[in-house]
Write a protein that holds these residues in place. Structure first.
Motif, PDB file in Angstrom:
ATOM      1  N   PRO A 199      49.863 -39.411 -12.366  1.00 43.43           N
ATOM      2  CA  PRO A 199      51.147 -38.844 -12.782  1.00 43.43           C
ATOM      3  C   PRO A 199      51.025 -37.384 -13.192  1.00 43.43           C
ATOM      4  O   PRO A 199      52.020 -36.668 -13.250  1.00 43.43           O
ATOM      5  N   THR A 200      49.806 -36.948 -13.445  1.00 45.98           N
ATOM      6  CA  THR A 200      49.553 -35.564 -13.861  1.00 45.98           C
ATOM      7  C   THR A 200      49.210 -34.665 -12.679  1.00 45.98           C
ATOM      8  O   THR A 200      49.727 -33.550 -12.564  1.00 45.98           O
ATOM      9  N   ASN A 232      28.419 -31.252  -6.583  1.00 47.65           N
ATOM     10  CA  ASN A 232      29.324 -30.111  -6.629  1.00 47.65           C
ATOM     11  C   ASN A 232      29.922 -30.057  -8.027  1.00 47.65           C
ATOM     12  O   ASN A 232      30.598 -30.991  -8.452  1.00 47.65           O
ATOM     13  N   SER A 233      29.660 -28.985  -8.773  1.00 50.43           N
ATOM     14  CA  SER A 233      30.084 -28.914 -10.170  1.00 50.43           C
ATOM     15  C   SER A 233      31.604 -28.940 -10.316  1.00 50.43           C
ATOM     16  O   SER A 233      32.133 -29.555 -11.248  1.00 50.43           O
ATOM     17  N   ALA A 234      32.311 -28.285  -9.408  1.00 57.07           N
ATOM     18  CA  ALA A 234      33.776 -28.296  -9.483  1.00 57.07           C
ATOM     19  C   ALA A 234      34.305 -29.698  -9.219  1.00 57.07           C
ATOM     20  O   ALA A 234      35.267 -30.148  -9.860  1.00 57.07           O
ATOM     21  N   LEU A 235      33.681 -30.398  -8.293  1.00 57.23           N
ATOM     22  CA  LEU A 235      34.089 -31.766  -7.971  1.00 57.23           C
ATOM     23  C   LEU A 235      33.782 -32.704  -9.139  1.00 57.23           C
ATOM     24  O   LEU A 235      34.542 -33.628  -9.425  1.00 57.23           O
ATOM     25  N   THR A 236      32.675 -32.449  -9.841  1.00 58.47           N
ATOM     26  CA  THR A 236      32.316 -33.236 -11.013  1.00 58.47           C
ATOM     27  C   THR A 236      33.333 -33.026 -12.126  1.00 58.47           C
ATOM     28  O   THR A 236      33.749 -33.979 -12.798  1.00 58.47           O
ATOM     29  N   THR A 237      33.737 -31.778 -12.332  1.00 57.21           N
ATOM     30  CA  THR A 237      34.768 -31.476 -13.331  1.00 57.21           C
ATOM     31  C   THR A 237      36.063 -32.179 -12.997  1.00 57.21           C
ATOM     32  O   THR A 237      36.723 -32.772 -13.863  1.00 57.21           O
ATOM     33  N   MET A 238      36.431 -32.139 -11.732  1.00 53.54           N
ATOM     34  CA  MET A 238      37.648 -32.815 -11.289  1.00 53.54           C
ATOM     35  C   MET A 238      37.560 -34.315 -11.519  1.00 53.54           C
ATOM     36  O   MET A 238      38.513 -34.940 -12.000  1.00 53.54           O
ATOM     37  N   ALA A 239      36.408 -34.918 -11.178  1.00 53.24           N
ATOM     38  CA  ALA A 239      36.228 -36.354 -11.359  1.00 53.24           C
ATOM     39  C   ALA A 239      36.379 -36.744 -12.828  1.00 53.24           C
ATOM     40  O   ALA A 239      37.017 -37.750 -13.161  1.00 53.24           O
ATOM     41  N   LEU A 240      35.802 -35.946 -13.719  1.00 46.72           N
ATOM     42  CA  LEU A 240      35.901 -36.239 -15.146  1.00 46.72           C
ATOM     43  C   LEU A 240      37.341 -36.114 -15.629  1.00 46.72           C
ATOM     44  O   LEU A 240      37.828 -36.938 -16.404  1.00 46.72           O
ATOM     45  N   MET A 288      44.932 -32.871  -6.078  1.00 47.60           N
ATOM     46  CA  MET A 288      44.108 -32.429  -7.196  1.00 47.60           C
ATOM     47  C   MET A 288      42.999 -31.496  -6.720  1.00 47.60           C
ATOM     48  O   MET A 288      42.700 -30.484  -7.375  1.00 47.60           O
ATOM     49  N   MET A 289      42.387 -31.811  -5.568  1.00 49.09           N
ATOM     50  CA  MET A 289      41.360 -30.924  -5.021  1.00 49.09           C
ATOM     51  C   MET A 289      41.939 -29.544  -4.721  1.00 49.09           C
ATOM     52  O   MET A 289      41.314 -28.516  -5.013  1.00 49.09           O
ATOM     53  N   ASN A 290      43.125 -29.539  -4.160  1.00 48.33           N
ATOM     54  CA  ASN A 290      43.769 -28.250  -3.873  1.00 48.33           C
ATOM     55  C   ASN A 290      44.056 -27.489  -5.165  1.00 48.33           C
ATOM     56  O   ASN A 290      43.871 -26.268  -5.234  1.00 48.33           O
ATOM     57  N   ARG A 291      44.492 -28.213  -6.184  1.00 53.17           N
ATOM     58  CA  ARG A 291      44.782 -27.597  -7.476  1.00 53.17           C
ATOM     59  C   ARG A 291      43.521 -27.001  -8.102  1.00 53.17           C
ATOM     60  O   ARG A 291      43.576 -25.964  -8.768  1.00 53.17           O
ATOM     61  N   TYR A 292      42.386 -27.656  -7.895  1.00 53.96           N
ATOM     62  CA  TYR A 292      41.115 -27.183  -8.426  1.00 53.96           C
ATOM     63  C   TYR A 292      40.417 -26.215  -7.470  1.00 53.96           C
ATOM     64  O   TYR A 292      39.270 -25.857  -7.685  1.00 53.96           O
TER      65      TYR A 292
END
Length: 215
Positions: A144-145, A119-127, A152-156
């Motif tokens: 902390p961010t 999943n490209s969005a999940l890959t971006t999030m992981a990075l 974070m998943m919800n944010r993305y």
């Protein structure tokens, strides 16, 4: 409808973290500069050459000007061929990530499970999570961010019915981190969960992140 149970065998949210045995001298460990530090003193402290330390920190425009609180990258020590020299390895982040996906799906195949799709969005999030851990000097599921992985998943804007995260630090190859994860019950549970259908993987300066979801 999302479920919110941690660590139950069929729970929606599962987390697992792992520090490698060689984390202290892993490729691109970090040092936080103190008031009296110089690049030469840092190189002596970690047993690396000053030249390699400078090469590993291209973000420092003037090595003679560092200040308290700055993060300095410490290159790994690799044995030379009779010279005793130190070398720095700079593996491709995307290559390492794709290799981990391949290894995950090999393990799932052995267990009779379906392969996970990237999943490209999940890959971006992981990075972004890996970079956040490195840049902010922490190693934890809660950022902390960004907050928790699920915040974070919800944010993305990544939707999920089940979700999980594995993180690791200090392993220097995809094979090494996968071996460590597969030898840990919590990590293995995420990798071999029949609930997951998609994955995102990232490697950044010694930080490893796996994100799992099903929609």
């Amino acid at each position: 409808m999302k479920r919110y149970m941690k660590w139950a065998a069929t729970g929606a949210l599962s987390l697992s973290l792992l520090v490698g045995a060689n984390a202290a001298m892993a490729a691109t460990a970090t040092h936080t500069v103190s008031e009296n530090d110089t690049m030469w003193l840092i190189s002596k402290k970690y047993g690396v050459s000053l030249t390699e330390l400078i090469k590993a920190n291209p973000q420092i425009a003037n090595p003679n000007m560092i200040w308290s609180g700055m993060h300095v990258t410490i290159p790994s020590k690799t044995a030379g061929t009779g010279t005793g020299s130190n070398t720095v390895t700079t593996p491709s982040q995307s290559t390492f990530a794709s290799q981990v996906v391949t290894l995950v799906n090999q393990e799932r195949a052995k267990a009779g499970l379906k392969a996970l799709t990237v999943n490209s969005a999940l890959t971006t999030m992981a990075l972004d999570k890996a970079k956040d851990m490195y840049n902010n000097g922490y190693f934890d599921h809660t950022s902390p961010t960004y907050g928790s992985p699920f915040d974070m998943m919800n944010r993305y804007e990544i939707s999920y019915s089940y979700a999980g995260e594995n993180i690791a630090k200090g392993q220097q190859t995809p094979a090494a981190v996968m071996t460590a994860w597969m030898n840990s019950a919590g990590h293995r549970q995420n990798i071999l969960s029949p609930n997951y259908t998609q994955i995102g993987v990232a490697y950044y300066n010694g930080e490893w992140v796996q994100e799992f979801i099903s929609t």
